[in-house]
Design a protein around this motif. Structure first.
Motif, PDB file in Angstrom:
ATOM      1  N   GLU A  31      94.063 -32.631  18.352  1.00  0.00           N
ATOM      2  CA  GLU A  31      95.048 -31.867  17.596  1.00  0.00           C
ATOM      3  C   GLU A  31      95.526 -30.620  18.334  1.00  0.00           C
ATOM      4  OE1 GLU A  31      92.801 -34.448  14.783  1.00  0.00           O
ATOM      5  OE2 GLU A  31      92.258 -33.128  16.460  1.00  0.00           O
ATOM      6  N   ARG A  32      94.728 -30.109  19.259  1.00  0.00           N
ATOM      7  CA  ARG A  32      95.186 -28.992  20.100  1.00  0.00           C
ATOM      8  C   ARG A  32      96.479 -29.377  20.813  1.00  0.00           C
ATOM      9  NH1 ARG A  32      92.283 -28.139  24.728  1.00  0.00           N
ATOM     10  NH2 ARG A  32      93.316 -26.117  24.901  1.00  0.00           N
ATOM     11  N   ALA A  33      96.445 -30.537  21.467  1.00  0.00           N
ATOM     12  CA  ALA A  33      97.610 -30.984  22.218  1.00  0.00           C
ATOM     13  C   ALA A  33      98.776 -31.281  21.294  1.00  0.00           C
ATOM     14  CB  ALA A  33      97.255 -32.212  23.050  1.00  0.00           C
ATOM     15  N   THR A  34      98.480 -31.825  20.117  1.00  0.00           N
ATOM     16  CA  THR A  34      99.539 -32.103  19.147  1.00  0.00           C
ATOM     17  C   THR A  34     100.296 -30.821  18.799  1.00  0.00           C
ATOM     18  OG1 THR A  34      98.278 -33.948  18.211  1.00  0.00           O
ATOM     19  CG2 THR A  34     100.044 -33.020  16.856  1.00  0.00           C
ATOM     20  N   ALA A  35      99.549 -29.754  18.533  1.00  0.00           N
ATOM     21  CA  ALA A  35     100.168 -28.477  18.163  1.00  0.00           C
ATOM     22  C   ALA A  35     100.963 -27.888  19.316  1.00  0.00           C
ATOM     23  CB  ALA A  35      99.091 -27.499  17.696  1.00  0.00           C
ATOM     24  N   LEU A  36     100.424 -27.952  20.516  1.00  0.00           N
ATOM     25  CA  LEU A  36     101.114 -27.383  21.671  1.00  0.00           C
ATOM     26  C   LEU A  36     102.378 -28.171  21.994  1.00  0.00           C
ATOM     27  CD1 LEU A  36      97.990 -26.623  23.885  1.00  0.00           C
ATOM     28  CD2 LEU A  36      99.450 -24.938  22.744  1.00  0.00           C
ATOM     29  N   LYS A  37     102.275 -29.500  21.956  1.00  0.00           N
ATOM     30  CA  LYS A  37     103.450 -30.327  22.250  1.00  0.00           C
ATOM     31  C   LYS A  37     104.546 -30.112  21.214  1.00  0.00           C
ATOM     32  CE  LYS A  37     104.879 -35.146  22.905  1.00  0.00           C
ATOM     33  NZ  LYS A  37     104.434 -36.568  22.872  1.00  0.00           N
ATOM     34  N   ALA A  38     104.173 -30.049  19.940  1.00  0.00           N
ATOM     35  CA  ALA A  38     105.163 -29.832  18.880  1.00  0.00           C
ATOM     36  C   ALA A  38     105.892 -28.508  19.078  1.00  0.00           C
ATOM     37  CB  ALA A  38     104.482 -29.871  17.514  1.00  0.00           C
ATOM     38  N   ALA A  39     105.160 -27.477  19.459  1.00  0.00           N
ATOM     39  CA  ALA A  39     105.789 -26.168  19.683  1.00  0.00           C
ATOM     40  C   ALA A  39     106.743 -26.219  20.870  1.00  0.00           C
ATOM     41  CB  ALA A  39     104.710 -25.115  19.904  1.00  0.00           C
ATOM     42  N   LEU A  41     108.436 -28.846  21.960  1.00  0.00           N
ATOM     43  CA  LEU A  41     109.628 -29.593  21.570  1.00  0.00           C
ATOM     44  C   LEU A  41     110.522 -28.758  20.658  1.00  0.00           C
ATOM     45  CD1 LEU A  41     108.017 -33.104  20.980  1.00  0.00           C
ATOM     46  CD2 LEU A  41     109.458 -32.410  22.909  1.00  0.00           C
ATOM     47  N   ALA A  42     109.898 -28.036  19.721  1.00  0.00           N
ATOM     48  CA  ALA A  42     110.682 -27.200  18.804  1.00  0.00           C
ATOM     49  C   ALA A  42     111.406 -26.090  19.547  1.00  0.00           C
ATOM     50  CB  ALA A  42     109.759 -26.613  17.733  1.00  0.00           C
ATOM     51  N   ALA A  43     110.836 -25.645  20.665  1.00  0.00           N
ATOM     52  CA  ALA A  43     111.458 -24.577  21.455  1.00  0.00           C
ATOM     53  C   ALA A  43     112.492 -25.108  22.445  1.00  0.00           C
ATOM     54  CB  ALA A  43     110.381 -23.792  22.201  1.00  0.00           C
ATOM     55  N   GLY A  44     112.671 -26.433  22.467  1.00  0.00           N
ATOM     56  CA  GLY A  44     113.705 -27.002  23.319  1.00  0.00           C
ATOM     57  C   GLY A  44     113.247 -27.501  24.667  1.00  0.00           C
ATOM     58  N   HIS A  45     111.955 -27.511  24.924  1.00  0.00           N
ATOM     59  CA  HIS A  45     111.448 -28.041  26.189  1.00  0.00           C
ATOM     60  C   HIS A  45     111.418 -29.565  26.148  1.00  0.00           C
ATOM     61  CE1 HIS A  45     110.122 -24.161  27.832  1.00  0.00           C
ATOM     62  NE2 HIS A  45     109.785 -23.861  26.596  1.00  0.00           N
ATOM     63  N   ARG A  46     111.673 -30.201  27.284  1.00  0.00           N
ATOM     64  CA  ARG A  46     111.578 -31.650  27.400  1.00  0.00           C
ATOM     65  C   ARG A  46     110.245 -31.998  28.038  1.00  0.00           C
ATOM     66  NH1 ARG A  46     113.189 -35.477  31.273  1.00  0.00           N
ATOM     67  NH2 ARG A  46     114.075 -33.815  32.553  1.00  0.00           N
ATOM     68  N   VAL A  47     109.481 -32.833  27.366  1.00  0.00           N
ATOM     69  CA  VAL A  47     108.146 -33.197  27.840  1.00  0.00           C
ATOM     70  C   VAL A  47     108.241 -34.504  28.612  1.00  0.00           C
ATOM     71  CG1 VAL A  47     105.792 -33.747  27.155  1.00  0.00           C
ATOM     72  CG2 VAL A  47     107.084 -32.007  25.897  1.00  0.00           C
ATOM     73  N   GLU A  48     107.781 -34.489  29.854  1.00  0.00           N
ATOM     74  CA  GLU A  48     107.850 -35.657  30.727  1.00  0.00           C
ATOM     75  C   GLU A  48     106.473 -36.289  30.891  1.00  0.00           C
ATOM     76  OE1 GLU A  48     109.949 -34.996  34.416  1.00  0.00           O
ATOM     77  OE2 GLU A  48     110.897 -33.198  33.586  1.00  0.00           O
ATOM     78  N   LEU A  49     106.471 -37.607  31.075  1.00  0.00           N
ATOM     79  CA  LEU A  49     105.244 -38.353  31.325  1.00  0.00           C
ATOM     80  C   LEU A  49     104.912 -38.281  32.810  1.00  0.00           C
ATOM     81  CD1 LEU A  49     103.127 -40.355  30.085  1.00  0.00           C
ATOM     82  CD2 LEU A  49     104.658 -42.190  30.873  1.00  0.00           C
ATOM     83  N   SER A 147     108.961 -23.453  38.934  1.00  0.00           N
ATOM     84  CA  SER A 147     107.738 -23.458  38.154  1.00  0.00           C
ATOM     85  C   SER A 147     107.659 -24.752  37.362  1.00  0.00           C
ATOM     86  CB  SER A 147     107.670 -22.249  37.208  1.00  0.00           C
ATOM     87  OG  SER A 147     108.756 -22.265  36.300  1.00  0.00           O
ATOM     88  N   ALA A 148     106.451 -25.118  36.940  1.00  0.00           N
ATOM     89  CA  ALA A 148     106.226 -26.289  36.110  1.00  0.00           C
ATOM     90  C   ALA A 148     104.964 -26.059  35.295  1.00  0.00           C
ATOM     91  CB  ALA A 148     106.099 -27.553  36.961  1.00  0.00           C
ATOM     92  N   TYR A 149     104.945 -26.645  34.098  1.00  0.00           N
ATOM     93  CA  TYR A 149     103.816 -26.471  33.171  1.00  0.00           C
ATOM     94  C   TYR A 149     103.146 -27.812  32.907  1.00  0.00           C
ATOM     95  CZ  TYR A 149     101.463 -26.026  28.622  1.00  0.00           C
ATOM     96  OH  TYR A 149     100.561 -26.088  27.593  1.00  0.00           O
ATOM     97  N   ALA A 150     101.829 -27.848  33.031  1.00  0.00           N
ATOM     98  CA  ALA A 150     101.028 -29.031  32.768  1.00  0.00           C
ATOM     99  C   ALA A 150     100.229 -28.818  31.485  1.00  0.00           C
ATOM    100  CB  ALA A 150     100.084 -29.312  33.936  1.00  0.00           C
ATOM    101  N   LEU A 151     100.530 -29.607  30.460  1.00  0.00           N
ATOM    102  CA  LEU A 151      99.780 -29.533  29.203  1.00  0.00           C
ATOM    103  C   LEU A 151      98.517 -30.379  29.378  1.00  0.00           C
ATOM    104  CD1 LEU A 151     101.191 -30.161  25.584  1.00  0.00           C
ATOM    105  CD2 LEU A 151      98.813 -29.712  26.245  1.00  0.00           C
ATOM    106  N   CYS A 152      97.540 -29.786  30.044  1.00  0.00           N
ATOM    107  CA  CYS A 152      96.292 -30.491  30.367  1.00  0.00           C
ATOM    108  C   CYS A 152      95.314 -30.404  29.200  1.00  0.00           C
ATOM    109  CB  CYS A 152      95.656 -29.890  31.617  1.00  0.00           C
ATOM    110  SG  CYS A 152      96.599 -30.179  33.120  1.00  0.00           S
ATOM    111  N   ARG A 153      94.842 -31.554  28.786  1.00  0.00           N
ATOM    112  CA  ARG A 153      93.843 -31.622  27.734  1.00  0.00           C
ATOM    113  C   ARG A 153      93.112 -32.956  27.863  1.00  0.00           C
ATOM    114  NH1 ARG A 153      92.027 -35.044  23.771  1.00  0.00           N
ATOM    115  NH2 ARG A 153      90.214 -33.856  23.164  1.00  0.00           N
TER     116      ARG A 153
END
Length: 340
Positions: A31-39, A41-49, A147-153
């Motif tokens: 659920e940590r990652a769920t919350a971070l990813k949702a935020a 997306l809501a802020a307009g970031h595109r999440v890539e695989l 810069s780039a951000y890695a949502l590591c979990r």
């Protein structure tokens, strides 16, 4: 800012960890990652695989016996009579001696610093996917992204080259830094997690090409206890290339930012050409671990100071646990860094 995350990371779902002799619900949950990813997306970031399968980048940082343990331990453990469904060590060799055991029970103690890093049947896939995010972010920066951000979990900064610990298995920040070293002569890792990045420090402790800086709660009374003290400055070629800035428990924005100023001065004098930010959001005042008292605006200001370095940067998610403000704190940090 490019953002990388894989839903495969959700497969690792530890249920409990040991706190003061009692089993408690594990805070390092999907659920940590769920919350971070949702935020995001809501802020307009595109999440890539991220692309998968970059084992060479992982092997450049981690010991081959340790990687073999991660790959085989759960199946071997389950073959033991009366074994639990999860690999959890029951022995920790102080100093680890001179021998290496064949038994998976002995190897669990050898390769796991504590009981907070269990291995289930699906854990390895998630652990590798987490590293893939850091690898993709680092390669993006090498390819020209500022810069780039890695949502590591699961996170990584407590993982040594051959030892898991503190919810961490593969050291994503160290892997990213090693990739950056392929193009940049000197790389700095600045860790702003609540907890000291002891695994990251250990990996680079005798190297002079990667500076490790950590601002964290004083380990005299806080995890990881045995590392993170101000007197730890590196060894051999790495002497002077490690800076720990421990803070009294309960410290807020002003104390954190003042310590960070010292860390950034060190980065500049070191001559770093690229930056990895080990981004913990658990220094927040409302985080369940309650060690420091950084605010949402504090994260924005921390990021702003890091951005003044004007270096190619990989941001790697470390800690930060479930609370209503978790996602907002991440967005504030990325806004402060200039990635909104």
């Amino acid at each position: 800012m490019q953002v990388f995350f894989s839903d495969v990371q959700m497969r690792h779902a530890p249920r409990e960890f040991l706190v003061r002799g009692q089993w408690q619900p594990c805070p390092e949950k999907p659920e940590r990652a769920t919350a971070l990813k949702a935020a995001l997306l809501a802020a307009g970031h595109r999440v890539e695989l991220p692309p998968a399968g970059h084992r060479a980048a992982i092997a450049a940082v981690h010991d081959h016996r340790y990687l073999a343990f991660l790959e085989t331990a759960h199946a071997r453990w389950r073959e033991l009579p009366g074994a639990s469904t999860t690999v959890i060590p029951n022995i920790h060799p102080n100093g680890r001696g001179v021998g290496y055991p064949h038994s998976v029970v002995g190897q669990a103690g050898y390769h796991m610093a504590d009981t907070a890093c269990p291995l289930d049947g699906d854990s390895l896939d998630a652990i590798l996917a987490s590293a893939d995010c850091a690898i993709a972010a680092a390669k993006s920066v090498l390819a020209g992204a500022r810069s780039a951000y890695a949502l590591c979990r699961p996170p990584g900064h407590h993982a040594f080259a051959d030892m898991a610990g503190g919810f961490c298995y593969l050291n994503n920040s160290a892997i990213a830094a090693q990739i950056l070293r392929g193009q940049y002569g000197k790389v700095a890792i600045v860790d702003v997690d609540l907890h000291h990045g002891n695994g990251t420090q250990g990996i680079f402790y005798d190297r002079g090409d990667v500076l490790t800086v950590s601002v964290h709660a004083d380990p005299a009374n806080f995890y990881p206890f045995f590392w993170g003290h101000a007197g730890e400055t590196g060894e051999g070629a790495g002497k002077g290339a490690n800076l720990n800035l421990p803070l009294p428990l309960g410290s807020g924005d002003d104390a954190f930012l003042a310590a960070l100023d010292l860390g950034l001065a060190k980065v500049r004098s070191f001559g770093a050409e690229a930056l990895v930010v080990a981004l913990g959001l658990d220094a927040f005042a409302g985080d369940p671990f309650a060690g420091l008292a950084v605010t949402e605006d504090g994260f924005r200001r921390i990021a702003g100071k890091l951005a003044t370095l004007q270096l190619p940067s990989v941001l790697v998610q470390e800690g930060g646990y479930l609370c209503p403000e978790l996602g907002r704190n991440l967005v504030a940090f990325l806004e402060g860094f200039g990635g909104a």
